[in-house]
Write an enzyme that holds these catalytic residues in place. Structure first.
Site, short mmCIF file in Angstrom:
data_model
loop_
_atom_site.label_atom_id
_atom_site.label_comp_id
_atom_site.label_asym_id
_atom_site.label_seq_id
_atom_site.Cartn_x
_atom_site.Cartn_y
_atom_site.Cartn_z
N GLU A 104 55.01 43.43 61.04
CA GLU A 104 55.09 42.14 61.73
C GLU A 104 53.79 41.40 61.61
O GLU A 104 52.73 41.99 61.33
CB GLU A 104 55.53 42.37 63.18
N GLU A 164 51.23 44.63 60.44
CA GLU A 164 51.63 44.42 59.04
C GLU A 164 52.43 45.59 58.47
O GLU A 164 52.69 45.64 57.28
CB GLU A 164 50.43 44.24 58.08
#
Ligand SMILES: Cc1cc2nc3c(=O)[nH]c(=O)nc-3n(C[C@H](O)[C@H](O)[C@H](O)COP(=O)(O)O)c2cc1C
Length: 560
Positions: A384, A527
């Site tokens: 994310e 991430e």
């Protein structure tokens, strides 16, 4: 139609009689076409010299494509045959002439692509007629189109629609070769038929259902039989019982999830990075400006972020999904544009999202899971990106663990004491304003967001319904998993905690979920980086089940 197949293997060298080839070409020539423009030409190639030249061009493109693949995919691709140019007696080039029919071709006025579409219909006719004649056809698209036009000496104004390898074969496999090789899966018809409006999925005669309801129906607990077989096999493997510790639990989970022992090795794998912005950013909860979300998305797509380095190392694909970035993002290869809205509302002043928006973001996650699994991925990883999203995660974790905001609100990307105190206060104010009901997970996401949390929850639910493991990243994934569990408790059957982040809320979330993280290295980046590091551990757990000998097979004496 069901028996038509794309064929690349098993061609016989027998020549094709002229009358047979004529019937096949006549079938192609009866295809429908825009404005009856019949834009196709068929160039029949038999010359070995020309076929060799075309083969060389295709091999060059094959190499370039192989180099572009993540390692997990490249391994699979190496085993695939993608053309039969030299093994077939006849190759047919199908072209489209975009100028045919003149300037006023009926129906091509606003859609110039109708010319090559018409030629593609001729290809389908040719393919079906060839099947009826016992001829195999293999479509090769590993060409640079202009290079091909030059090599074949075609008029420059023509477009090449298809390069087909045609010859007699002994059999037509029942399933596409790519499916048999595990490269892809067939998408069910029910995924693609919509009644009246896009999203109202149903088959004719059925009731329109929403995607979430359909997904929930597919989520099942771990299969007891496969689980039992896995435990039994662990005991028989040439190692002391329990010596693989947590990996034995993971491989049993993978068996129960897939209903197979040994379970499929979770490769290839893809990390889905959902990006979204947050209205609560306005409250000064982070030192980073909001535009960094979009800038980091560009960095992921350019291959320059930590997630790219880790994905490269472990052979995973990076898939970036814009589910709610505040600014417009340029269309870029690798980016899935699925914006539900341009950032959430500030949860300290009102709801972050409407319930409808929450459902749409969850659907984005479910559809991402479907697409990645249908494309052959055997493990999904969450990732994310969203400046200010640890504030939202803290609120969600507080709601689902009952912990005080001060215990589960961390320093995210690194903030000073003053900002940290403000962040805790912001979470507290949000909880007071919305008085969230944990039993209403859609309501909770509507109050706080975020779009990426909702999408991750959808990815987990989608993965579970497709019996595909999902490796969770850090605190946002943990928060999303708590919400997903409130929607469907059995979702945890598919969840593996990739790592433990330095965010305090993550520990609380994992404890509540009962998940033990595989990697614990003080990462706090997001991430998908923690999930990526855990991927080889999960793959090793499954591989051990496949490759480690048993005491009986290896003739090793067991402990007394
Ligand atoms: C437009 C198009 C291009 C294709 N290009 C290739 C190709 O370059 N190499 C290949 O091996 N197969 C190619 N195929 C075949 C597909 O892989 C195949 O149609 C698909 O896997 C489904 O299998 P089936 O046709 O046997 O049902 C192509 C098919 C189409 C429709």
């Amino acid at each position: 139609m069901r028996e038509r197949r794309d064929i690349r293997n098993g061609f016989r060298p027998d020549p094709i009689p002229h009358e047979v080839l004529l019937r096949v070409l006549e079938a192609a020539h009866t295809a429908p076409s825009v404005g009856h423009s019949q834009p196709w030409d068929f160039v029949v190639i038999r010359s070995e010299e020309t076929r060799r030249a075309m083969h060389e061009l295709a091999m060059r493109q094959r190499d370039a494509y192989a180099k572009s693949l993540p390692k997990g995919r490249a391994k699979q691709f190496k085993e695939l045959k993608i053309e039969a140019i030299l093994e077939t007696p006849v190759n047919i080039v199908v072209t489209a002439d975009p100028t045919r029919g003149g300037r006023h071709t009926l129906g091509r006025h606003t859609q110039p692509q109708m010319a090559p579409y018409s030629s593609a219909l001729a290809v389908e006719n040719l393919w079906l007629a060839a099947r009826a004649e016992g001829l195999g056809v293999g479509w090769v698209s590993f060409f640079d189109e202009r290079e091909m036009v030059r090599e074949l000496g075609l008029p420059e104004h023509l477009e090449v629609v298809a390069y087909l390898c045609v010859g007699y074969v002994d059999e037509f496999p029942e399933e596409p070769e790519l499916m048999k090789a595990g490269w892809s899966k067939r998408r069910p018809l029910s995924w693609v038929v919509h009644e009246e409006a896009y999203g109202r999925r149903t088959l004719p005669g059925g009731d329109p259902h929403n995607l979430l309801q359909e997904t929930l129906r597919g989520i099942r607990p771990l299969d007891a039989k496969a689980l039992g077989e896995a435990w039994e096999r662990q005991k028989r493997m040439t190692k002391p019982s329990g010596a693989l510790g947590m990996l034995e639990i993971i491989s049993a989970q993978l068996s129960g999830l897939s209903r197979q022992c040994p379970p499929p090795i979770p490769e290839p794998a893809s990390v889905a990075i959902f990006a979204g912005d947050h209205g609560v950013h306005a409250q000064g909860v982070t030192a980073w400006p909001q535009e960094v979300t979009a800038q980091m998305v560009a960095n992921f797509l350019g291959g320059g972020a930590v997630c790219n380095a880790f994905a490269g190392q472990v052979g995973a694909e990076v898939c970036v999904v814009d589910v709610g970035v505040a600014s417009d993002l340029p269309s870029t290869p690798g980016l899935l544009p699925r914006k539900v809205r341009a950032g959430t509302g500030d949860f300290t002043v009102g709801p972050a999202l409407t319930r409808e928006e929450v459902l749409r973001a969850i659907e984005v996650g479910i559809e991402t899971a479907r697409d990645l699994v249908a494309a052959g991925n055997k493990a999904l990883l969450t990732g994310e990106m969203g400046i200010a999203n640890t504030t939202v995660s803290a609120a969600l974790v507080s709601i689902y663990t009952g912990a005080d905001p001060a215990e589960v609100t961390g320093r995210g990307t690194g903030i000073n004491d003053e900002m940290h105190a403000r962040k805790i206060d912001v979470v507290r104010r949000g909880l007071e304003l919305h008085q969230p009901d944990a039993a209403d997970p859609i309501g909770v996401l509507s109050a706080f967001g975020g779009l990426e949390h909702a999408a991750i929850a959808g990815l987990l639910l989608g993965g579970a319904s497709l019996r595909t493991p999902v490796i969770l990243d850090g605190v946002s994934a943990g928060a999303a998993a708590l919400v997903a569990r409130a929607i469907a408790p059995e979702v945890l059957a598919a969840c593996i905690a990739g790592h433990r982040s330095a965010e305090p809320g993550h520990v609380a979330a994992l404890n509540k979920l009962g998940l033990r993280p595989l990697v614990d290295l003080d990462l706090r980046l997001g991430e998908g980086t923690g999930a990526l590091l855990a991927l080889p551990v999960v793959q090793s757990a499954a591989r051990a089940m496949h490759e480690v000998a048993t005491f009986d097979s290896a003739g090793v004496t067991e402990k007394n």
